[in-house]
Design an enzyme around this catalytic site. Sequence first.
Site, PDB file in Angstrom:
ATOM      1  N   LEU A   1       0.850  -1.190   0.000  1.00  0.00           N
ATOM      2  CA  LEU A   1       0.000   0.000   0.000  1.00  0.00           C
ATOM      3  C   LEU A   1       0.884   1.237   0.000  1.00  0.00           C
ATOM      4  CD1 LEU A   1      -2.870   1.267   0.312  1.00  0.00           C
ATOM      5  CD2 LEU A   1      -2.451   1.232   2.784  1.00  0.00           C
TER       6      LEU A   1
ATOM      7  N   HIS B   1       5.665   2.759  11.583  1.00  0.00           N
ATOM      8  CA  HIS B   1       6.278   4.000  11.101  1.00  0.00           C
ATOM      9  C   HIS B   1       5.259   5.130  11.168  1.00  0.00           C
ATOM     10  CE1 HIS B   1       8.194   6.774   8.241  1.00  0.00           C
ATOM     11  NE2 HIS B   1       9.307   6.082   8.398  1.00  0.00           N
TER      12      HIS B   1
END
Length: 343
Positions: free
Chosen positions: A125, A229
């Site tokens: 993605l 992240h």
Amino acid sequence: MMLFRAVRHSDLNGVQSLSQRAGIGLTSFPNNLDQLRSRIARSVDTFDGKLARAQQGFLFVLEDTSANRVAGVSAIEVAVGLEEPFYNFRVQKTIRSSRELGIYKSIEALTLEQDQTGNSELCTLFLDPEYQKGRNGTFLSKARFLFIAAFRDIFSKTIFAEMRGVADEQGNSPFWNSLGQHFFGIPFSQADYLTGIGSKTFIAELMPLHPIYISLLSAEAQKVIGQVHEKTVPARAILEKEGLIYQGHIDIFDGGALLQAEIDRIRAVKESRLVSVSKAESVTRDDGVPCIVANQQFSEFRALLLNVVCDSNELFLTAAEMGALQVSDGDQVRLVSLFPKEN
């Protein structure tokens, strides 16, 4: 118009341009022209029915049709680990005690596992930073669920998503520096790249086979276990709202969370439904809510994000929308609201 569709060979340049902006840590999307060409070919061959289940993977793009530009990618692997092992760490608690000293300790350890073997995977993605606004990211992620719902028999009972873990712009991962570095002796960015281009045998050859006590890792590494992240926080939230959860499995390189769920329990899958379409000269969208609308075609799967009345049994579309979806009067489309209903 933002159109979600199956990738084509002609998308290679656009896909490569995106990969150059993805950065370190998105393992399944390496900036390598040959690998991207092979990835696209594998998706096309999967749609054409040429591959065995173990090799099947679908790659989709989000196209800005007004600019003829690939703005994003997302993918689904049908069944991981059937040909090459798929590793992850599982966080497990172990109990150590001494009756003589009266000491009882609960200690967490990392165990190398292949628990996801045979499961389907949501992966790859990435949305161009210029398009990271509005609802594009949510659409790019969730449109895959309508494809899964339409062709449910292709996929496994369980699906998972391995989320990008914590690392800085230079590719320094606290988890890798405290653990993987000692076994592999190469930078995190190199290990991540090798995995992305399919060189995975080194994992089985060098990865620790025995449990590793988390308390022996650096404080920085311990903090990022099961985290993601900063640029992946929105993607994690999107999946969690659909029902995917963290169950103690993490990425072996950066410690990023692995989310999973039974497919039939995912909100967008179980709430999606079929409606008939009718052509209209113009359509008022003021009373609608954001919904993903997709055709029922396998190789030419397409989806749009439209404001529509989701609970109606008939859907009115303009000629342009019908053309984008490649549907005609009376055809059925699958739709689902972009967001879960608020309780």
